[in-house]
Design a protein around this motif. Structure first.
Motif, PDB file in Angstrom:
ATOM      1  N   GLU A 130      -6.218   5.363   8.325  1.00 50.91           N
ATOM      2  CA  GLU A 130      -5.053   5.404   6.821  1.00 50.91           C
ATOM      3  C   GLU A 130      -5.731   5.379   5.721  1.00 50.91           C
ATOM      4  OE1 GLU A 130      -0.979   5.841   7.874  1.00 50.91           O
ATOM      5  OE2 GLU A 130      -1.104   7.172   9.452  1.00 50.91           O
ATOM      6  N   ILE A 131      -6.148   4.556   5.360  1.00 52.57           N
ATOM      7  CA  ILE A 131      -6.807   3.820   4.452  1.00 52.57           C
ATOM      8  C   ILE A 131      -7.902   4.751   4.395  1.00 52.57           C
ATOM      9  CG2 ILE A 131      -7.689   1.914   3.103  1.00 52.57           C
ATOM     10  CD1 ILE A 131      -5.823   0.096   4.319  1.00 52.57           C
ATOM     11  N   THR A 132      -9.082   4.424   4.760  1.00 55.56           N
ATOM     12  CA  THR A 132      -9.586   5.314   4.911  1.00 55.56           C
ATOM     13  C   THR A 132      -9.639   6.059   4.158  1.00 55.56           C
ATOM     14  OG1 THR A 132     -10.522   4.022   6.278  1.00 55.56           O
ATOM     15  CG2 THR A 132     -12.144   5.231   6.157  1.00 55.56           C
ATOM     16  N   LEU A 133      -8.974   7.637   4.767  1.00 56.07           N
ATOM     17  CA  LEU A 133      -8.809   8.763   4.607  1.00 56.07           C
ATOM     18  C   LEU A 133      -8.107   8.654   3.354  1.00 56.07           C
ATOM     19  CD1 LEU A 133      -7.483  10.789   7.729  1.00 56.07           C
ATOM     20  CD2 LEU A 133      -9.736  10.470   7.610  1.00 56.07           C
ATOM     21  N   TRP A 134      -7.221   7.651   3.007  1.00 55.65           N
ATOM     22  CA  TRP A 134      -7.025   8.126   1.432  1.00 55.65           C
ATOM     23  C   TRP A 134      -7.999   7.844   0.700  1.00 55.65           C
ATOM     24  CZ3 TRP A 134      -2.720  10.302  -0.948  1.00 55.65           C
ATOM     25  CH2 TRP A 134      -2.178  10.826  -0.336  1.00 55.65           C
ATOM     26  N   LEU A 186     -10.338  11.217   0.713  1.00 53.41           N
ATOM     27  CA  LEU A 186      -9.388  11.452  -0.658  1.00 53.41           C
ATOM     28  C   LEU A 186     -10.013  12.140  -1.062  1.00 53.41           C
ATOM     29  CD1 LEU A 186      -7.572  14.717  -0.285  1.00 53.41           C
ATOM     30  CD2 LEU A 186      -5.773  11.978  -1.169  1.00 53.41           C
ATOM     31  N   ALA A 187      -9.816  10.190  -1.725  1.00 55.30           N
ATOM     32  CA  ALA A 187      -9.620  10.384  -3.520  1.00 55.30           C
ATOM     33  C   ALA A 187     -11.379  10.671  -3.717  1.00 55.30           C
ATOM     34  CB  ALA A 187      -9.452   9.106  -4.047  1.00 55.30           C
ATOM     35  N   SER A 188     -12.452  10.191  -2.789  1.00 55.19           N
ATOM     36  CA  SER A 188     -13.710  10.998  -3.723  1.00 55.19           C
ATOM     37  C   SER A 188     -14.379  12.458  -2.999  1.00 55.19           C
ATOM     38  CB  SER A 188     -13.925   9.483  -2.630  1.00 55.19           C
ATOM     39  OG  SER A 188     -14.169   8.306  -2.310  1.00 55.19           O
ATOM     40  N   LEU A 189     -13.432  12.735  -2.496  1.00 52.55           N
ATOM     41  CA  LEU A 189     -14.312  13.882  -2.026  1.00 52.55           C
ATOM     42  C   LEU A 189     -13.486  14.894  -3.218  1.00 52.55           C
ATOM     43  CD1 LEU A 189     -13.277  14.814   1.587  1.00 52.55           C
ATOM     44  CD2 LEU A 189     -15.566  14.070   0.404  1.00 52.55           C
ATOM     45  N   LEU A 236     -17.946   4.447   4.354  1.00 55.16           N
ATOM     46  CA  LEU A 236     -16.505   5.690   4.865  1.00 55.16           C
ATOM     47  C   LEU A 236     -16.664   6.274   6.098  1.00 55.16           C
ATOM     48  CD1 LEU A 236     -14.950   6.301   1.621  1.00 55.16           C
ATOM     49  CD2 LEU A 236     -14.113   4.984   2.923  1.00 55.16           C
ATOM     50  N   TYR A 237     -17.707   7.014   6.025  1.00 56.40           N
ATOM     51  CA  TYR A 237     -18.430   8.256   7.618  1.00 56.40           C
ATOM     52  C   TYR A 237     -18.481   7.228   8.543  1.00 56.40           C
ATOM     53  CZ  TYR A 237     -17.868  12.133   4.463  1.00 56.40           C
ATOM     54  OH  TYR A 237     -17.458  13.283   3.846  1.00 56.40           O
ATOM     55  N   SER A 238     -19.308   5.815   7.793  1.00 55.29           N
ATOM     56  CA  SER A 238     -19.008   5.399   9.542  1.00 55.29           C
ATOM     57  C   SER A 238     -18.364   4.619  10.178  1.00 55.29           C
ATOM     58  CB  SER A 238     -20.185   3.836   8.983  1.00 55.29           C
ATOM     59  OG  SER A 238     -21.320   4.558   7.543  1.00 55.29           O
ATOM     60  N   SER A 251     -16.375   6.974  11.390  1.00 53.93           N
ATOM     61  CA  SER A 251     -16.354   7.431  13.017  1.00 53.93           C
ATOM     62  C   SER A 251     -16.036   6.383  14.111  1.00 53.93           C
ATOM     63  CB  SER A 251     -18.293   7.478  12.907  1.00 53.93           C
ATOM     64  OG  SER A 251     -18.685   6.202  13.068  1.00 53.93           O
ATOM     65  N   TYR A 252     -16.608   4.909  13.583  1.00 57.58           N
ATOM     66  CA  TYR A 252     -15.862   4.603  14.246  1.00 57.58           C
ATOM     67  C   TYR A 252     -14.212   4.024  14.930  1.00 57.58           C
ATOM     68  CZ  TYR A 252     -15.524  -1.243  16.232  1.00 57.58           C
ATOM     69  OH  TYR A 252     -15.116  -1.734  16.929  1.00 57.58           O
ATOM     70  N   LEU A 253     -13.934   4.609  14.119  1.00 58.53           N
ATOM     71  CA  LEU A 253     -12.240   4.389  13.887  1.00 58.53           C
ATOM     72  C   LEU A 253     -11.862   5.742  14.860  1.00 58.53           C
ATOM     73  CD1 LEU A 253     -10.683   3.257  11.190  1.00 58.53           C
ATOM     74  CD2 LEU A 253     -10.883   2.508  13.088  1.00 58.53           C
ATOM     75  N   THR A 254     -12.418   6.306  15.220  1.00 52.47           N
ATOM     76  CA  THR A 254     -12.243   8.058  15.879  1.00 52.47           C
ATOM     77  C   THR A 254     -12.732   7.918  17.035  1.00 52.47           C
ATOM     78  OG1 THR A 254     -12.706   9.114  13.821  1.00 52.47           O
ATOM     79  CG2 THR A 254     -13.215  10.432  15.571  1.00 52.47           C
ATOM     80  N   ALA A 255     -14.105   7.169  17.522  1.00 58.66           N
ATOM     81  CA  ALA A 255     -14.439   6.696  18.243  1.00 58.66           C
ATOM     82  C   ALA A 255     -13.475   6.131  19.354  1.00 58.66           C
ATOM     83  CB  ALA A 255     -15.753   6.153  18.426  1.00 58.66           C
TER      84      ALA A 255
END
Lengths: 585, 585
Positions: free
Chosen positions: A11-15, A18-21, B244-246, B249-253
């Motif tokens: 969730e931290i990564t997603l926030w 979101l902020a960066s996007l 963030l994307y890397s 990907s780790y967390l999603t996997a």
């Protein structure tokens, strides 16, 4: 599916994502950020997100946690601010900044507190249960100008350096005052009786909190500089120390109830010049880049969370109280700036114009610090009223003032930041005047800023540099350094333009370029003697000329919060080459 | 004093600080790291720390939390490994690596599991209550070679690239097998009866876990590349997207019970070339630097925590079981490598020598992954025995094998990594042979690696580049790119040496240099025509020559885990200038 396991980091990564996007999104439409400040757009995104969460869950979305704000989001922004603080204007105006930060903030706290208490006495508003102490407590959290909000707006409008540093410096240094007053009133609220001793102890705390912060910051800063003396064999962890020590200074100050903001700023300003000299060029790029990136993300998250937290049922909408809060915030700030500037102008030759005063007063934006402080209040029956009032003040200042300040700056024709970097001549003259003024002050026995600057520089080169720098050289004259810098700049420009190595092949160009430079006229004669010299000597001369000639170029780095200074500008590359060469020499 | 408030970030920062200072400490004494691998020193520091904590508190020091390890410490190291993976040797040996990683790991798991079960049948050892399933479960966690430990040791001994990639690639890719077997046996342990369907489902899972990881990783990687197309106006958050994307990907996997390590490696390898082309030079430096820094810190923390966690009362010291575990780990790995290499060598021209086989078998270090997995085991009465055995195996492999592998490599005269970068001629010939082999494979209808590489390159330039790159140019021939790179390298070398702009002023140097270059012989004639040409034409020619001449230089970047490749090397600068120029053109 095992969501529980990865929930927190996910969730931290997603926030952050979101902020960066969101940031990318705004910049895709170039028109938008030029009209509306990014902070407003981000709050708006937050409001939408909050609305969605509220709509889906049918309960208030989570409020920004004060701990998260103070421990994780605020430090990167303040570190960035301190590290990239333009030190010359800051120290030139330190007296004025402190006056605004300390006296101005106290003025605002008591002004707003007492006037709101007056409003509470009006029976029609049904606010008689809000005591004077509660009003003063509210005043102490709403009075302080917010560095995050100020930075976000002022870095987009490019006012002149002095005006910028006055507002921004005030917003940073008033933290000590806010911390003391807020904690004082909060403890008073919980005390049965208040003795006069407590009040005096509170006044004494100002100095402890502020100066303590400076001490903690400087000691961590110097330790950081000292540590980077020993990282030569392990370059890759150099940037880490800059971040670790700054953060430790902030946490340590907070732990001892000192001003964390003041500590981290002192730490960053104290370590900067030594760390820069010790660490490698790439480490330094990484430090700068990551600081900017981190502060940019923190900043974005703060505004988005601010928007999200606004939605919900935490508010008590007593409109008279809220409206009067907004009015008093504006009025007392304007009065404070007028009165203080009157005194400041009496003692300065370079006065603050009335236009500048207006912008200083109008630029007093409130932000996430107030918001976090109001949520940290102990529970009492009118807390929701304070939350509502704080929310409205923040939204009013960020949206209304933030969006109108740019047109107002245009309308009033406020002096802007100069676009071009100072020329060599200017730089030399500024330095010359500094030395001259230091001499005059020394002779006349006046201990002014130049006198102290000179003493500090002496202390620095005599003791600090020897302890903190890895390779301690006798300091070169700054003019020599400037010359070397320009030489490298020229080299890299040539390399970039693909014209490498054919300049000096044209004797005509060489000579005409040389005629423009006034440093050494004897070579003109040499050129006339061309025929009488043998080719080797001529080659040698051409080599010397080619190495020593430079073109003076003006560069115009536009300042923007989200670009590094001189990003992909030749100045920066020249500087980097300079550092590189400086080490290799 | 308000320690509670800042405890979490304060303690995290202090641990990182300790780790960084320990690293600096080792490097101050240059002799120490050249004899003892850094990982051993760090575990030793951890043991001391653990001893101190144990002595002071009189209870076991806190054990490294498996969640913290898998969610926060492991991803940076794997990301770093994936991002800087030398892709050519990796894909050239992908078959062998997969064979070692999949078949080899399964071989080891069952070998170790069944032999330990045999040991348990010996009555004198009092281990009859350890079932076959528990032994297999233990085998599944102890069999896998650990990428962190392998990296830490192999990057210091500089063996040849193929040997390095075989061991390191295996340690990365065996994650999918370990995940599947570990989870399979763990669920079997909790099941009352095991049906044959479950076993077949387990086998099917291999493909799901491995290929699923690759898919998740590639999709996040391409999304990252696509996102960086739009960051031109906001350079400062570019590095963020890579991380963030890397991480996502780790967390999603992990969330879908796929292999996170495989996912993050695919993500990093998939995005790298596109991201590098899209983001600015400074962003790229920051990405590289921060990745190295982060992985270096994680790595350090892991080894220190490993040491700290060793101290305490979590262990059941049944020495026969522990000793036989160590022996079986060594024996089964050696057997596995021998048997598998026998088959590999039958199908390859470029065989793996017996020296290489020995190093592959001996380099099978165990590390923190085993350690975290053993603590994640469900509670049962022999868990402490497994913890003790795992600890001993890790310490044995890291200390004994890690410290002796360097002398052994010297003793056996194992082929080392070549010190110099390939010359232009070599690079051109390698590319030429690639094309030739692709053509031969196409004609003969053999779908080998060159065929697939060619197809992939075609697909990449036809579709992927157009979607993922911001400024899509018709791809230049790699030889042209190489030439441009060398030109820039030369430029920056000249600028650095302070010889800027006087090379071409010596016609003799120019011509002698030119005679060495065989690209275009017509200009020699021009030089003879010098007198008949007017000066402008001559100048123009000299300019062309000055721009196009270059010196071929050999550079010898020594590879080390804690320096960036080509850190402050001219090659790197030349590459950076290339990127810069590439964009400006």
């Amino acid at each position: 599916l095992d969501y529980q396991h990865v929930q927190v980091p996910f969730e931290i990564t997603l926030w952050i994502m979101l902020a960066s996007l969101a940031k990318i999104g705004f910049h895709l439409y170039n028109k938008l950020p030029s009209v509306v400040p990014e902070s407003c757009l981000l709050i708006f995104v937050g409001l939408i997100m909050g609305g969605i969460i509220y709509g889906l869950n049918d309960r208030s979305p989570p409020v920004m946690d004060s701990d998260i704000f103070f421990l994780y989001l605020l430090p990167p922004i303040v570190l960035d601010a301190g590290y990239f603080m333009p030190s010359r204007p800051f120290f030139e105006n330190i007296g004025t900044i402190l006056l605004y930060a300390v006296v101005g903030t106290i003025w605002n706290v008591f002004g707003i507190g007492f006037s709101l208490y007056g409003i509470c006495q009006v029976k029609a508003f049904r606010l008689q249960d809000v005591s004077l102490l509660h009003n003063l407590l509210f005043g102490s959290l709403i009075a302080a100008v917010d560095p995050v909000a100020v930075l976000a707006v002022f870095e987009e409008i490019h006012v002149n350096e002095k005006l910028h540093i006055l507002v921004f410096g005030e917003s940073l240094l008033n933290d000590a005052v806010t911390v003391v007053l807020y904690k004082l009133f909060r403890s008073f609220c919980e005390m049965p009786t208040i003795k006069s001793v407590d009040v005096f102890a509170g006044v004494g705390k100002f100095f402890v909190v502020g100066l303590g912060g400076v001490l903690v910051g400087l000691s961590f800063g110097f330790t950081a500089a000292f540590t980077t003396r020993f990282t030569k064999d392990i370059r890759v962890i150099e940037p880490l120390f800059v971040f670790l020590y700054s953060y430790l200074s902030y946490l340590t100050a907070e732990m001892f109830h000192l001003s964390g903001i003041v500590a981290i700023i002192s730490c960053a300003m104290g370590m900067k010049r030594y760390v820069e000299a010790n660490i490698s060029l790439k480490s330094h790029t990484t430090v700068k880049y990551f600081m900017k990136m981190w502060s940019s993300v923190s900043d974005t998250l703060i505004f988005i969370f601010l928007g999200v937290s606004t939605i919900g049922e935490n508010h008590e909408w007593n409109w008279p109280y809220i409206c009067f809060t907004v009015i008093f915030c504006l009025v007392w700030r304007a009065l404070g700036v007028l009165v203080l500037t009157f005194f400041v102008n009496r003692f300065h030759v370079n006065t603050i114009t009335s236009k500048d005063q207006f912008i200083i007063a109008y630029g007093g934006l409130r932000g996430a610090i107030c918001f976090s402080l109001v949520f940290l209040l102990p529970d009492f029956h009118r807390k929701k009223l304070f939350i509502a009032a704080t929310t409205v003040v923040i939204l009013f200042t960020v949206f209304i003032q933030g969006m109108t300040i740019r047109p107002l700056v245009d309308l009033l024709a406020v002096k802007r930041k100069r676009e071009s970097a100072p020329t060599v001549g200017e730089q030399i003259h500024i330095r010359f005047l500094d030395h001259l003024l230091a001499g005059i002050e020394d002779i006349s026995g006046h201990w002014g800023q130049y006198y102290w600057k000179d003493k500090l520089e002496y202390f620095n080169s005599k003791y600090l540099q020897k302890i903190l720098l890895r390779e301690y050289d006798q300091p070169k004259s700054s003019i020599v350094l400037l010359y070397e810098k320009l030489e490298r700049k020229h080299a890299i420009e040539l390399a970039q333009a693909g014209q490498l190595g054919h300049g000096p092949a044209h004797p005509s160009f060489l000579c005409s370029a040389f005629l423009c430079s006034s440093s050494d006229r004897t070579v003109i004669a040499d050129q006339k003697l061309e025929d009488t010299l043998n080719p080797d000597v001529l080659d040698y001369m051409q080599e010397i000329l080619a190495r020593n000639l430079y073109r003076i170029r003006r560069t115009g780095p536009a300042y923007n919060r989200h670009t590094l200074p001189g990003d992909s500008e030749p100045t920066e590359q020249a500087k980097e080459i300079l550092i590189l060469r400086h080490k290799s020499l």
